[in-house]
Write a protein that holds these residues in place. Structure first.
Motif, PDB file in Angstrom:
ATOM      1  N   LEU A  10       1.061 -12.112   2.970  1.00  0.00           N
ATOM      2  CA  LEU A  10       1.681 -10.793   2.796  1.00  0.00           C
ATOM      3  C   LEU A  10       1.082 -10.147   1.547  1.00  0.00           C
ATOM      4  O   LEU A  10       1.169 -10.702   0.447  1.00  0.00           O
ATOM      5  N   VAL A  11       0.487  -8.973   1.725  1.00  0.00           N
ATOM      6  CA  VAL A  11      -0.154  -8.263   0.617  1.00  0.00           C
ATOM      7  C   VAL A  11       0.403  -6.851   0.575  1.00  0.00           C
ATOM      8  O   VAL A  11       0.585  -6.212   1.619  1.00  0.00           O
ATOM      9  N   GLY A  12       0.645  -6.322  -0.618  1.00  0.00           N
ATOM     10  CA  GLY A  12       1.125  -4.953  -0.711  1.00  0.00           C
ATOM     11  C   GLY A  12       1.473  -4.564  -2.124  1.00  0.00           C
ATOM     12  O   GLY A  12       1.441  -5.387  -3.048  1.00  0.00           O
ATOM     13  N   ASN A  13       1.817  -3.283  -2.303  1.00  0.00           N
ATOM     14  CA  ASN A  13       2.235  -2.781  -3.611  1.00  0.00           C
ATOM     15  C   ASN A  13       3.586  -3.365  -3.998  1.00  0.00           C
ATOM     16  O   ASN A  13       4.355  -3.811  -3.134  1.00  0.00           O
ATOM     17  N   PRO A  14       3.906  -3.369  -5.289  1.00  0.00           N
ATOM     18  CA  PRO A  14       5.274  -3.729  -5.688  1.00  0.00           C
ATOM     19  C   PRO A  14       6.285  -2.766  -5.058  1.00  0.00           C
ATOM     20  O   PRO A  14       5.981  -1.599  -4.801  1.00  0.00           O
ATOM     21  N   ASN A  15       7.464  -3.262  -4.784  1.00  0.00           N
ATOM     22  CA  ASN A  15       8.588  -2.458  -4.256  1.00  0.00           C
ATOM     23  C   ASN A  15       8.359  -1.915  -2.851  1.00  0.00           C
ATOM     24  O   ASN A  15       8.949  -0.900  -2.481  1.00  0.00           O
ATOM     25  N   CYS A  16       7.491  -2.557  -2.062  1.00  0.00           N
ATOM     26  CA  CYS A  16       7.273  -2.087  -0.695  1.00  0.00           C
ATOM     27  C   CYS A  16       8.084  -2.889   0.317  1.00  0.00           C
ATOM     28  O   CYS A  16       8.028  -2.608   1.520  1.00  0.00           O
ATOM     29  N   THR A  99       7.521   5.507   3.435  1.00  0.00           N
ATOM     30  CA  THR A  99       7.871   6.768   2.794  1.00  0.00           C
ATOM     31  C   THR A  99       6.811   7.217   1.801  1.00  0.00           C
ATOM     32  O   THR A  99       6.881   8.329   1.283  1.00  0.00           O
ATOM     33  N   ASN A 100       5.828   6.346   1.512  1.00  0.00           N
ATOM     34  CA  ASN A 100       4.771   6.685   0.555  1.00  0.00           C
ATOM     35  C   ASN A 100       3.475   6.016   1.006  1.00  0.00           C
ATOM     36  O   ASN A 100       2.919   5.161   0.317  1.00  0.00           O
ATOM     37  N   ILE A 101       3.012   6.413   2.199  1.00  0.00           N
ATOM     38  CA  ILE A 101       1.845   5.760   2.804  1.00  0.00           C
ATOM     39  C   ILE A 101       0.594   5.964   1.956  1.00  0.00           C
ATOM     40  O   ILE A 101      -0.245   5.067   1.845  1.00  0.00           O
ATOM     41  N   LYS A 102       0.455   7.105   1.343  1.00  0.00           N
ATOM     42  CA  LYS A 102      -0.762   7.413   0.598  1.00  0.00           C
ATOM     43  C   LYS A 102      -1.019   6.383  -0.500  1.00  0.00           C
ATOM     44  O   LYS A 102      -2.159   5.948  -0.704  1.00  0.00           O
ATOM     45  N   LEU A 103       0.041   5.964  -1.190  1.00  0.00           N
ATOM     46  CA  LEU A 103      -0.127   5.009  -2.282  1.00  0.00           C
ATOM     47  C   LEU A 103      -0.633   3.670  -1.772  1.00  0.00           C
ATOM     48  O   LEU A 103      -1.480   3.029  -2.391  1.00  0.00           O
ATOM     49  N   GLY A 104      -0.123   3.236  -0.596  1.00  0.00           N
ATOM     50  CA  GLY A 104      -0.483   1.916  -0.097  1.00  0.00           C
ATOM     51  C   GLY A 104      -1.803   1.854   0.639  1.00  0.00           C
ATOM     52  O   GLY A 104      -2.419   0.788   0.724  1.00  0.00           O
ATOM     53  N   LEU A 105      -2.284   2.987   1.183  1.00  0.00           N
ATOM     54  CA  LEU A 105      -3.499   2.950   1.992  1.00  0.00           C
ATOM     55  C   LEU A 105      -4.747   2.641   1.171  1.00  0.00           C
ATOM     56  O   LEU A 105      -5.738   2.152   1.722  1.00  0.00           O
ATOM     57  N   ARG A 106      -4.734   2.932  -0.107  1.00  0.00           N
ATOM     58  CA  ARG A 106      -5.897   2.590  -0.932  1.00  0.00           C
ATOM     59  C   ARG A 106      -6.151   1.079  -0.881  1.00  0.00           C
ATOM     60  O   ARG A 106      -7.277   0.628  -0.683  1.00  0.00           O
ATOM     61  N   LEU A 107      -5.093   0.290  -1.050  1.00  0.00           N
ATOM     62  CA  LEU A 107      -5.228  -1.161  -0.985  1.00  0.00           C
ATOM     63  C   LEU A 107      -5.635  -1.596   0.422  1.00  0.00           C
ATOM     64  O   LEU A 107      -6.463  -2.502   0.589  1.00  0.00           O
ATOM     65  N   ALA A 127      13.867   4.796   6.711  1.00  0.00           N
ATOM     66  CA  ALA A 127      13.941   5.744   5.593  1.00  0.00           C
ATOM     67  C   ALA A 127      12.914   6.860   5.763  1.00  0.00           C
ATOM     68  O   ALA A 127      13.183   8.020   5.442  1.00  0.00           O
ATOM     69  N   ALA A 128      11.730   6.514   6.292  1.00  0.00           N
ATOM     70  CA  ALA A 128      10.699   7.534   6.525  1.00  0.00           C
ATOM     71  C   ALA A 128      11.171   8.544   7.564  1.00  0.00           C
ATOM     72  O   ALA A 128      11.010   9.763   7.378  1.00  0.00           O
ATOM     73  N   ARG A 129      11.747   8.055   8.656  1.00  0.00           N
ATOM     74  CA  ARG A 129      12.245   8.985   9.673  1.00  0.00           C
ATOM     75  C   ARG A 129      13.366   9.852   9.124  1.00  0.00           C
ATOM     76  O   ARG A 129      13.462  11.039   9.458  1.00  0.00           O
ATOM     77  N   GLY A 130      14.200   9.280   8.270  1.00  0.00           N
ATOM     78  CA  GLY A 130      15.276  10.054   7.662  1.00  0.00           C
ATOM     79  C   GLY A 130      14.770  11.169   6.771  1.00  0.00           C
ATOM     80  O   GLY A 130      15.477  12.158   6.557  1.00  0.00           O
ATOM     81  N   PRO A 436      10.896   4.521  -6.748  1.00  0.00           N
ATOM     82  CA  PRO A 436      11.440   4.374  -5.401  1.00  0.00           C
ATOM     83  C   PRO A 436      12.626   5.300  -5.189  1.00  0.00           C
ATOM     84  O   PRO A 436      13.221   5.805  -6.146  1.00  0.00           O
ATOM     85  N   ASN A 437      12.963   5.543  -3.929  1.00  0.00           N
ATOM     86  CA  ASN A 437      14.148   6.334  -3.634  1.00  0.00           C
ATOM     87  C   ASN A 437      15.395   5.581  -4.085  1.00  0.00           C
ATOM     88  O   ASN A 437      15.435   4.353  -4.086  1.00  0.00           O
ATOM     89  N   TYR A 438      16.416   6.347  -4.466  1.00  0.00           N
ATOM     90  CA  TYR A 438      17.704   5.714  -4.724  1.00  0.00           C
ATOM     91  C   TYR A 438      18.242   5.147  -3.412  1.00  0.00           C
ATOM     92  O   TYR A 438      18.069   5.732  -2.340  1.00  0.00           O
ATOM     93  N   ARG A 439      18.870   4.010  -3.501  1.00  0.00           N
ATOM     94  CA  ARG A 439      19.439   3.404  -2.297  1.00  0.00           C
ATOM     95  C   ARG A 439      20.574   2.472  -2.706  1.00  0.00           C
ATOM     96  O   ARG A 439      20.617   1.965  -3.824  1.00  0.00           O
ATOM     97  N   TRP A 440      21.482   2.279  -1.750  1.00  0.00           N
ATOM     98  CA  TRP A 440      22.528   1.293  -1.977  1.00  0.00           C
ATOM     99  C   TRP A 440      21.915  -0.096  -1.913  1.00  0.00           C
ATOM    100  O   TRP A 440      21.129  -0.380  -1.013  1.00  0.00           O
TER     101      TRP A 440
END
Length: 615
Positions: A10-16, A99-107, A127-130, A436-440
């Motif tokens: 599993l590879v990705g940005n923090p908080n994804c 919700t923030n595809i642009k940031l992750g697509l570089r990696l 969340a993206a659809r919302g 990141p977005n606020y969330r419960w």
């Protein structure tokens, strides 16, 4: 012949949402260890439901393969097959926040150049659809040349499409060995993002809709003045809750420990075995276990703040202030983590790319009051600070605890400023963090986090603290007093001898030999100071009885000096060990240990003298 194990990473940005995905895919069978030669945590677990044996590895979060921080370097080395003792992944599972595809697509584009089989996972799809984001996953898969699936890791069936894609890949992918080479950066960052923008324009439709309440809340919590007031209020509420909310539960645990001691004591004949079980085991462990509710409440606040999305905003809020003392907002989360325990706090400094800032953060992290100090604070505060309300709303004991935490924070700022003057300012890295977005907070992951931390504490009670309680009982019991003894029996014991040997060094602080004894086992676990005091004072019956005994044995200036000692002293061998591993420097570790002990001694001496003057 059995098939070789297939390795997924599993590879990705923090908080994804990588860790949430990892928990869903591996269940409760995950293993946690460290990568060989480094202190970066490794999480791995079996992938079930595939046609062949498979293992999933959760790599540290990274924004790029071309990195500077130690955490990101580990992720890159594992992917390339350069990490000692680790098998190169056969398949990369790239996780991107939908919700923030642009940031992750570089990696993702960088990973694609390695030529390994890949799956792109768009997590937080709900969340993206919302937010009005529509993603043409089939077209995006065609353009990228890899499977693309949407997931909602916090839902029960939110990873079904990913599991199907993993099964499909497992049937066709072959295991490979050997390392990979990272391609040289031949394309400017601006050009990469131009390609990403073109890709998004074709495959993603996004409205400009952002929930207005989030904007309004950001304007409030990130305000340069009101934001600091809110942060201070949150911390004050947390420390008030540690005392006020935990009191009924602590009383229940204390009563249970007392009842258990009475019941078992009634079954045992008077003698050495009775004293060992009742005064050594039950009293020693019970005097520490009683603080479990306070520790759980402290962790509950930290986990809720982390899951809600508030912590990165607090880091931005404090960035300018922290730069004034030689740190930056990047140091905020490691320092905040140190309120729970300095060991993971120091380890999390690997995300700081500036070596000087990282070293200063490591040197100051133990000044944040960790949860292991809480039992000592609670015992002394409960014994010497009256339980009353001040200013109509604040608990005086909670305010005292808040002041101790503030003392550690202010001292850390002063130490960081002095180290900056000594070493020079260095090159400042601009603070770049994703908000990141606020969330419960997700209830399942919140409760899972509390369970893990409670279990860690209980495991310490059942292992380290149990062993030390037995050793302390032995030292306080043998050799027994002679027949014509005129002093209490403990003064003839090994503990009494050792305490009296140490007392001349601590006499200027007002510490008696019993207080000196408690400092020794506290080096292994600070909480043991409480059970050590109960043993050397020959007190059973719970924390309240011990506190009453201390109140009659110590003066108020000496009690405050003891608190000051624990604010600063590096009473934790685990912390000293992790500083040695993280800095890879015996000299830095020696400086770290010496300056904190010196600071503790001077602070305790000043507190005793000043409080005696004002008393």
């Amino acid at each position: 012949m059995s098939q070789p194990v297939l390795h997924f990473a599993l590879v990705g940005n923090p908080n994804c949402g990588k860790t949430a995905l990892f928990n869903c895919l591996t269940g409760a069978k995950a293993k946690v260890a460290n990568y060989a030669g480094v202190t970066v945590e490794k999480r791995s677990g079996p992938l079930a439901g595939l046609s062949r044996p498979a293992e999933l590895i959760d790599l540290p979060g990274t924004y790029s393969l071309y990195v500077a921080s130690p955490d990101e370097q580990v992720a890159r080395r594992v992917i390339l097959g350069e990490m000692a003792g680790e098998v190169r992944p056969d398949v990369l599972v790239a996780v991107v926040d939908a919700t923030n595809i642009k940031l992750g697509l570089r990696l993702v584009l960088e990973l694609k150049e390695l030529g390994l089989p890949m799956i792109l996972v768009l997590n937080l799809a709900d969340a993206a659809r919302g937010r009005g984001i529509q993603i043409r996953t089939e077209l995006l898969a065609e353009r990228l040349g890899m499977p693309v699936v949407e997931t909602v890791a916090v839902r029960k069936n939110g990873v079904a499409d990913l599991q199907a894609a993993l099964r499909s890949l497992a049937a066709t992918v072959q295991t490979r060995t050997g390392s990979l080479s990272l391609p040289a950066r031949s394309e400017a960052v601006e050009s990469v993002y131009a390609r990403i923008d073109a890709l998004l324009a074709e495959c993603v439709e996004a409205s400009d809709f952002t929930p207005r309440w989030q904007d309004k809340l950001d304007a409030l919590v990130m305000h340069p003045i009101l934001g600091l007031v809110i942060l201070a209020a949150i911390l004050l509420l947390m420390f008030q809750a540690v005392f006020a909310w935990a009191a009924p539960l602590m009383d229940g645990i204390e009563a249970l420990a007392g009842w258990l001691g009475e019941q078992i004591g009634a079954l045992l004949p008077a003698g050495i075995l009775h004293d060992f079980v009742v005064d050594g085991l039950i009293a020693g462990m019970g005097s520490v276990l009683v603080f479990l509710p306070q520790i759980i409440i402290l962790f509950a606040f930290i986990l809720a703040l982390e899951d809600s999305g508030y912590l990165p905003r607090a880091a931005f809020l404090l960035d300018r202030m922290m730069r004034g003392v030689g740190l930056s907002g990047r140091s905020f989360i490691p320092l905040l983590s140190s309120f729970a325990c300095a060991v993971p706090g120091i380890m999390s400094t690997r995300s700081i790319p500036n070596p000087r800032e990282r070293l200063v953060t490591i040197m100051t992290a133990p000044l944040m009051t960790c949860s292991a100090r809480l039992p000592v604070y609670a015992l002394v505060i409960g014994a010497f600070v009256p339980q009353r309300t001040v200013w109509g709303m604040f608990n005086l004991q909670g305010l005292t605890l808040f002041f101790l935490y503030v003392a550690g924070i202010v001292s850390a700022a002063l130490v960081a400023w002095l180290m900056r003057q000594q070493r020079g300012g260095g090159n400042a890295f601009p603070l770049l963090l994703e908000l990141p977005n606020y969330r419960w907070p997700n209830l399942y992951h919140f409760l899972l986090g509390l369970k893990e931390r409670a279990w860690i504490f209980l495991r310490r009670v059942g292992t380290i603290i149990l062993a030390l309680s037995i050793v302390l009982w032995f030292l306080a019991t043998f050799p027994q007093a002679p027949e014509n003894a005129t002093l209490p029996a403990i003064e003839y014991s090994f503990a009494g001898m050792l305490g009296k040997f140490m007392q001349p060094l601590f006499e200027p602080l007002g510490f008696n030999w019993q207080m000196c004894i408690a400092l020794i086992p506290a080096m292994a676990a600070r909480e043991v100071a409480v059970s050590a005091l109960a043993t050397v004072y020959a007190v059973s019956g719970g924390d309240a009885v011990l506190g009453n005994s201390l109140a009659h044995s110590w003066s108020l200036p000496v009690a405050l000096a003891y608190l000051a000692w624990f604010v600063y002293a590096p009473q934790c061998l685990s912390t000293i060990a992790v500083v040695r591993r993280e800095t890879n420097s015996a000299r830095a570790t020696l400086v770290f240990t010496a300056y904190l002990f010196a600071l503790a001694y001077v602070a305790a001496l000043l507190v005793r003298q000043l409080s005696a003057f004002w008393a």
